[in-house]
Design an enzyme around this catalytic site. Sequence first.
Site, PDB file in Angstrom:
ATOM      1  N   ASN A  88       0.865  -1.193   0.000  1.00  0.00           N
ATOM      2  CA  ASN A  88       0.000   0.000   0.000  1.00  0.00           C
ATOM      3  C   ASN A  88       0.899   1.239   0.000  1.00  0.00           C
ATOM      4  O   ASN A  88       1.428   1.623   1.039  1.00  0.00           O
ATOM      5  CB  ASN A  88      -0.897  -0.050   1.251  1.00  0.00           C
ATOM      6  CG  ASN A  88      -1.815   1.150   1.349  1.00  0.00           C
ATOM      7  OD1 ASN A  88      -1.889   1.970   0.436  1.00  0.00           O
ATOM      8  ND2 ASN A  88      -2.529   1.255   2.471  1.00  0.00           N
ATOM      9  N   TRP A  89       1.053   1.836  -1.168  1.00  0.00           N
ATOM     10  CA  TRP A  89       1.945   3.003  -1.283  1.00  0.00           C
ATOM     11  C   TRP A  89       1.301   4.265  -0.726  1.00  0.00           C
ATOM     12  O   TRP A  89       1.946   5.308  -0.631  1.00  0.00           O
ATOM     13  CB  TRP A  89       2.348   3.227  -2.743  1.00  0.00           C
ATOM     14  CG  TRP A  89       3.232   2.161  -3.317  1.00  0.00           C
ATOM     15  CD1 TRP A  89       3.725   1.057  -2.666  1.00  0.00           C
ATOM     16  CD2 TRP A  89       3.743   2.087  -4.656  1.00  0.00           C
ATOM     17  NE1 TRP A  89       4.503   0.311  -3.520  1.00  0.00           N
ATOM     18  CE2 TRP A  89       4.529   0.914  -4.747  1.00  0.00           C
ATOM     19  CE3 TRP A  89       3.602   2.884  -5.794  1.00  0.00           C
ATOM     20  CZ2 TRP A  89       5.172   0.533  -5.932  1.00  0.00           C
ATOM     21  CZ3 TRP A  89       4.240   2.505  -6.959  1.00  0.00           C
ATOM     22  CH2 TRP A  89       5.024   1.347  -7.034  1.00  0.00           C
ATOM     23  N   LYS A  90       0.025   4.203  -0.427  1.00  0.00           N
ATOM     24  CA  LYS A  90      -0.719   5.371   0.067  1.00  0.00           C
ATOM     25  C   LYS A  90      -0.521   6.562  -0.882  1.00  0.00           C
ATOM     26  O   LYS A  90      -0.312   6.354  -2.070  1.00  0.00           O
ATOM     27  CB  LYS A  90      -0.328   5.676   1.524  1.00  0.00           C
ATOM     28  CG  LYS A  90      -0.490   4.413   2.398  1.00  0.00           C
ATOM     29  CD  LYS A  90      -0.406   4.659   3.870  1.00  0.00           C
ATOM     30  CE  LYS A  90      -0.582   3.327   4.604  1.00  0.00           C
ATOM     31  NZ  LYS A  90      -0.534   3.448   6.055  1.00  0.00           N
ATOM     32  N   GLY A 124       2.731  -1.093   4.397  1.00  0.00           N
ATOM     33  CA  GLY A 124       2.722   0.323   4.061  1.00  0.00           C
ATOM     34  C   GLY A 124       4.140   0.845   3.897  1.00  0.00           C
ATOM     35  O   GLY A 124       4.772   0.677   2.848  1.00  0.00           O
ATOM     36  N   GLU A 173      -5.897  -5.399  10.366  1.00  0.00           N
ATOM     37  CA  GLU A 173      -4.972  -4.281  10.564  1.00  0.00           C
ATOM     38  C   GLU A 173      -5.311  -3.546  11.852  1.00  0.00           C
ATOM     39  O   GLU A 173      -6.115  -2.588  11.839  1.00  0.00           O
ATOM     40  CB  GLU A 173      -5.089  -3.296   9.398  1.00  0.00           C
ATOM     41  CG  GLU A 173      -4.562  -3.818   8.086  1.00  0.00           C
ATOM     42  CD  GLU A 173      -3.830  -2.703   7.339  1.00  0.00           C
ATOM     43  OE1 GLU A 173      -2.676  -2.918   6.974  1.00  0.00           O
ATOM     44  OE2 GLU A 173      -4.402  -1.621   7.157  1.00  0.00           O
ATOM     45  N   HIS A 204      -9.729   0.847   4.473  1.00  0.00           N
ATOM     46  CA  HIS A 204      -8.509   1.089   5.265  1.00  0.00           C
ATOM     47  C   HIS A 204      -8.844   2.047   6.411  1.00  0.00           C
ATOM     48  O   HIS A 204      -9.637   2.975   6.232  1.00  0.00           O
ATOM     49  CB  HIS A 204      -7.416   1.682   4.369  1.00  0.00           C
ATOM     50  CG  HIS A 204      -6.081   1.715   5.048  1.00  0.00           C
ATOM     51  ND1 HIS A 204      -5.746   2.698   5.953  1.00  0.00           N
ATOM     52  CD2 HIS A 204      -5.026   0.873   4.988  1.00  0.00           C
ATOM     53  CE1 HIS A 204      -4.526   2.458   6.412  1.00  0.00           C
ATOM     54  NE2 HIS A 204      -4.068   1.357   5.844  1.00  0.00           N
ATOM     55  N   SER A 217       2.953  -2.198  10.519  1.00  0.00           N
ATOM     56  CA  SER A 217       4.388  -2.207  10.832  1.00  0.00           C
ATOM     57  C   SER A 217       5.108  -3.500  10.431  1.00  0.00           C
ATOM     58  O   SER A 217       6.014  -3.951  11.130  1.00  0.00           O
ATOM     59  CB  SER A 217       4.615  -1.900  12.317  1.00  0.00           C
ATOM     60  OG  SER A 217       4.069  -0.633  12.624  1.00  0.00           O
TER      61      SER A 217
HETATM   62  P1  PGA Z   1       2.435   0.286   7.795  1.00  0.00           P
HETATM   63  O1  PGA Z   1       1.029   0.499   7.085  1.00  0.00           O
HETATM   64  O2  PGA Z   1       3.047  -0.962   7.223  1.00  0.00           O
HETATM   65  O3  PGA Z   1       3.234   1.523   7.435  1.00  0.00           O
HETATM   66  O4  PGA Z   1       2.187   0.182   9.254  1.00  0.00           O
HETATM   67  C1  PGA Z   1       0.158  -0.563   6.875  1.00  0.00           C
HETATM   68  C2  PGA Z   1      -1.128  -0.060   6.292  1.00  0.00           C
HETATM   69  O5  PGA Z   1      -1.534   1.052   6.611  1.00  0.00           O
HETATM   70  O6  PGA Z   1      -1.768  -0.753   5.492  1.00  0.00           O
END
Ligand code: PGA
Length: 257
Positions: free
Chosen positions: A10-12, A230, A166, A97, A209
Amino acid sequence: MGKTVLVVANWKSNGSLADAHVLAMGVRNECEHIDGVQVVLCPPAVWLTEVRNIVHDQIHHLAVGLQDISSEPAGAYTGEIAAALVAGLAQFVIIGHSERQRLYRESDEQLHEKIRAALTASITPVICVGEQQQSSTSKVTLARQLDRVLHTLTATQRNQCIIAYEPVWAISKGKLKSTRPASAEYANEVAEYLHRVVPATTKIIYGGSVDAANVLTFVAQPHLDGVLVGAASLHLREFSTLIKNAAKASDHADKYR
Ligand code: PGA
């Protein structure tokens, strides 16, 4: 252990077109030499076509996805991306999400409509569920949360979805190693419990994380089929190592030991 491990990136809302190009090319090169892992890159929607052109038809276990989809059909909905518009372009879509639920107040009913829209367009929904804070009743609350967004879906439709557990407290704000993940054993327990709501064959992945160092502890769990990543998915070296380490829990594990 014997499974194909799913790694959803997930590159956001990050990166330029050039960044997306470099990252996708790098992941493609890495995936050419790896078996037993299915990698799904979810870039910002504006780079979907660019990333798709890089991964498309090149390697069967590399796919592209979106980070959200409209609950509405195609038509007069300014700014929305209807599922019908991206059918054939994106194979997966992240739905619900926690950042969207928190910042854009998506309701359960909207999520439900988004899931239906994705399934109708033959796009696999990756449905996020997670608690704000860990407590002794988390599992029950999560199962209810999931059941609400899936409520009219048949068992067959539920099986076409991927569930991402999540926990909100474990999701980073975008910086690598800034937040503590859930324990792999706890995530596994939650995944086992969520199978009360979805068929035993429905894939459940963990997100929050995940990095190159901890990924194997998650994907080696019997009830976890992969990870949603992420921050670590934005750093090519970290993500390449993450993919390699995830492969160690797959059918092809012998190659990577
Ligand atoms: P993160 O994000 O790996 O940076 O904790 C995960 C996500 O939001 O899907």
